[in-house]
Design a protein around this motif. Sequence first.
Motif, mmCIF file in Angstrom:
data_model
loop_
_atom_site.group_PDB
_atom_site.id
_atom_site.type_symbol
_atom_site.label_atom_id
_atom_site.label_comp_id
_atom_site.label_asym_id
_atom_site.label_seq_id
_atom_site.Cartn_x
_atom_site.Cartn_y
_atom_site.Cartn_z
ATOM 1 N N ILE A 15 -6.525 -15.229 -48.138
ATOM 2 C CA ILE A 15 -7.208 -16.311 -49.025
ATOM 3 C C ILE A 15 -7.273 -16.059 -50.641
ATOM 4 O O ILE A 15 -7.417 -16.953 -51.532
ATOM 5 C CB ILE A 15 -8.669 -16.720 -48.549
ATOM 6 C CG1 ILE A 15 -8.363 -17.079 -46.985
ATOM 7 C CG2 ILE A 15 -9.468 -17.613 -49.270
ATOM 8 C CD1 ILE A 15 -9.743 -17.259 -46.015
ATOM 9 N N SER A 16 -7.845 -14.814 -50.847
ATOM 10 C CA SER A 16 -7.996 -14.475 -52.306
ATOM 11 C C SER A 16 -6.577 -14.501 -53.040
ATOM 12 O O SER A 16 -6.689 -15.018 -54.178
ATOM 13 C CB SER A 16 -8.746 -13.103 -52.550
ATOM 14 O OG SER A 16 -7.943 -12.174 -51.809
ATOM 15 N N ASN A 18 -14.001 -18.127 -52.818
ATOM 16 C CA ASN A 18 -12.648 -18.153 -53.360
ATOM 17 C C ASN A 18 -12.361 -19.562 -53.440
ATOM 18 O O ASN A 18 -11.370 -20.031 -54.296
ATOM 19 C CB ASN A 18 -11.631 -17.588 -52.381
ATOM 20 C CG ASN A 18 -11.663 -15.992 -52.603
ATOM 21 O OD1 ASN A 18 -11.280 -15.592 -53.320
ATOM 22 N ND2 ASN A 18 -12.354 -15.326 -51.620
ATOM 23 N N CYS A 19 -12.825 -20.846 -52.926
ATOM 24 C CA CYS A 19 -12.360 -21.982 -52.860
ATOM 25 C C CYS A 19 -13.619 -22.758 -53.522
ATOM 26 O O CYS A 19 -13.887 -23.986 -52.874
ATOM 27 C CB CYS A 19 -11.951 -22.487 -51.400
ATOM 28 S SG CYS A 19 -10.749 -21.696 -50.850
ATOM 29 N N THR A 21 -4.831 -18.820 -52.710
ATOM 30 C CA THR A 21 -6.021 -19.766 -52.621
ATOM 31 C C THR A 21 -5.290 -21.042 -52.577
ATOM 32 O O THR A 21 -5.638 -21.948 -51.550
ATOM 33 C CB THR A 21 -6.770 -19.585 -53.589
ATOM 34 O OG1 THR A 21 -7.701 -18.110 -53.722
ATOM 35 C CG2 THR A 21 -8.292 -20.539 -53.398
#
Length: 1051
Positions: free
Chosen positions: A733-734, A783-784, A737
Amino acid sequence: MLKQSRCFLLLHHRGKESSAACHHHICFGAMDLQSLAGILHAALSPNPHERKEALHSLDQLQYAPQHLVRLMQIIVDNNCDMGVRHVASIHFKNFIVKNWSPIYGSDVQHRMLQSDEDMVRDNILIFITQVPPLLRIQLGECLKTIINSDYPVKWPHPLEWVKHNLRCEEEVYCALFVLQILSKRFMLISTKKGAPGYHIVEETFPHLRYIFNRLVQIVNPSLEAADLIKFICKIFWYSIHVDIPQHLFDQDIFDVWMVSFLNLLERPVPSEGQPVDPELRKSWGWWKVKKWIANILNRLFTRFGQFEMVFSQRTVFTMFHKHYAGKILECHLNLLNVVRFGDYLPDRVINLILQYLTISISRRSLYALIQPRLDVLLFEIIFPLICFNDNDQKLWDEDPQEYARKGYDIFEDMHSPSTAAMDFVSELVRKRGKENLQKCIQFIVETFKRYDEASIEYKPYRQKDGALRVFGTLHDKFKEIEPYKSELEHMLVHHVFPELNSPVGHLRAKAAWVAGQYAHISFSYQNNFQRALQCIVLRLQDSELPVRVDSFVALRSFIEACKDMNEIFPILPRLLDEFSKLMNEVENEALVFTLETMLDKFGEDFTLALYYNLAGVFWRRMNTIKDDDEASRNRATGSGCLRAISIILESVSCLPDLFVQIEPTFVLIMRRMLTNNDQESFKKVLEILSHVTCFSRTISPDMWSLWPLMMEALTDWATNFFPNALVPINHYISKGTAHFLTCKEPDYQQSLGNVILSVMSDKNMEDNNIVTALKLIEVVLQNCRGQVDHWVSPFISITVERLRQTDKSYLECHFIQMIADALYYNATLTISILKKLGVVSEIFHLWFDLLSQVQKNGSRANFRKKHERKVCCLGLTSLLTVPADQLQELALGDMLCATLDALHVYKDQINGTLRDKKYYEDEDGGDGLYASDDEMYYGFPNDGYQANAITLGKCFARATKPFNPHGGGDSGDEYSDDDEELQSPVQEVNPLVFFVDTLKAMQSLDPSGFKNLHQTLDPVYQHIARNIARSAEEIENEKLEKAIINMSLQE
């Protein structure tokens, strides 16, 4: 019919209400006890189904009213079957250990009634005196838990009980039994005046000294006397573990103890009654006495018998060294002398005696006592201990994996007589080498000569093994000093290298090890080096596992010493094959060091070759399965390949371009492992996935193709490994993203959201999985930020639902932290969701309560890690951006005060000024052990997390370690932060700067409201706010200065 024990009438409680409760306890019908006894008896059934049902019933009954009382009735009932009583005692012990307050994180810690706790405390000491040894052991474990929690603040009674019973001859054994538990509780804490250990010593040692003297003076003591003496010795040892108690500074008192110890040390062990079995013999009472006395004398000597180590205890030093150090040495030499004639002496006693002798070498007066007996000691006692023996041969034959493991285990060395003997020789050569080095080398040469001259059937293989070990251990001395230095090549060629082809396995292994010790010398004839290297490589295919292990470890030195890598390049394929096989057979850190050396020496080409070789072995094994046995063997080989691949990936983390080259084959292996339901290897698979996603610059489409497989496995058959998936999911995810947010085929958001919600909604889910789910929510929200609004509501809703179901404070903290993450993500949206759920006041009341809770030493009880408090600060600060009309349920002033308080604690934490850090260093020597109710106000123990190194290996290890809400397994800085090792955007956010920027925005939007808020703020909080603003300004200035410096450097 089960009868109630008469001794159970001793149950009593303080006060009228307690008395009434007691009366209720002892009036149970016989059927209640009879039924419980029947269930306990079924737990002993040989029928697995009956046993399982009985254990399930016991689990269901454990929180029933009066269940503890009934168990205690059965435990102390002499008319009941001993097997049933034993099961009852184990069940009772397990319940106490798990549930006794203030055990942190137990889901039932509040279910234990206060009246039951009082009943147990009031009676457990009495029952310990009434039950047989088998049951006393279980009650002792209960007592240990209660003392660790309650003594002395909530329950000072045990010390008085011990003092009283030490005066009663028939109760001395149980008094010592309890006193041992008390003393061990404080063995790592100073016995300085005022400390609990100090009071224990002052109150009990006069009685102990009297009892000890009486026992020592018995002419023909029984085995029961040995047990009492052993107890007293252990209590004494626990009490001197950290420092000498003030009580022993009196010379007369100290002399009484020392004379008794010497008496017992000198006294021959009774021959009658000694077990024949070696395992039983070393645990026999009188040999245990010898061991504990040797332990005590070593502790006194190592801590207080050397002048440079004592300043505050000079009186003790003078007494010990002047009157006893020499006498102890003489006793030890006499005791050790029995080994010459084949008489028995336990390994641990030999080890302790040799430790004392080794330390004595550096003291001139003590070494003078050793010198007249040194040759006998060295060549007739110590050298035989160094040699390969019958026990070694048995282990070599029966369990070669264990033999190979023990050879590289430093904890095994701590108790080994063989290692202690070798340490004596090393210290002798190091401190007294002038007169002893030549003596040692001459003995080695003579042993080699006798071996060479003997016929094949009479060769002293074990003596040669011992001589090789001495020769290898003293390599540093021999490589430095002439004339030995110039003779080393001759010694190796004639006496070491030939044994690489010995018919005896242990000699081949020892020769390989010695060859590795001398691989770095300058060979006059390079052919000798090449010949040795060839033999070492040949031994990698030896039929004996320990030989292969020692050869591969020795190979590291040869690779380091090799001047022409062309000598090794031709054999690299063979090295790769043998390493792959060896990794399948044994786990050994020394093997990893060799692999790392190879990777360092041969660079990317070798790394790729090794990787592809391992991948080839993996696929050959996976594709040639014929039957179940072969499938099992191939899975084991595949697991070994995965371990080796993991090592390779971690070793080349500085070469991210390499991952691009290996990715195609890597993805194929991962697809196979993620879909074959192999739970034994799944943890390693996730670890490897963590390496690649961490060290690759980007997450490629092929790597993303593994995501659905990982999610499916976690949902289907790998739920237990959910915490292990935290690190790779975070990396996905990081680092990817945008792809995570935009891709719909497959829908990565939906698959992760489904897993998180499934875990959170499962009421039977383990706590570590719940915490992992909350951390993954944090990963997504941080992250989002601003891009996953549709997930905020379901995440908050399930969090609130689970929060209402728990009474565990540490879980409450994790749930509240998720709310803080949501506020930082979007405070207005989060408040609107909380209002719809009707929980705004409830959430913030709990949050502020958790933030305000403190321990007895003044430190905060919750959100103790830096990352946790940072998230709280960011969440609370974000609240200040919410329009006032949406915060009618909250007082803005109170919110601001709570935020300032959290920021103030965070600032102090960063500056390293927290009081409880100093408290633990002062009180516990920084051990982080024995955190107890004495030290806690709300019952939250020391987190005990180790200081972090930002490496993926440690990150993965912490993310996947067995869940422990106590945090008691680690012994480092409790304020370090393992969560920070997860890549997170908030790592770059400073809460102090964020707070100041938020206030500036408030001031610009509503100047009059801001002014009014500031004027109504308490002066204390105004001062805190000014300090925070000053710190934020300093941080910004420092950042600006660094930016200017970097710009100038680039120009």
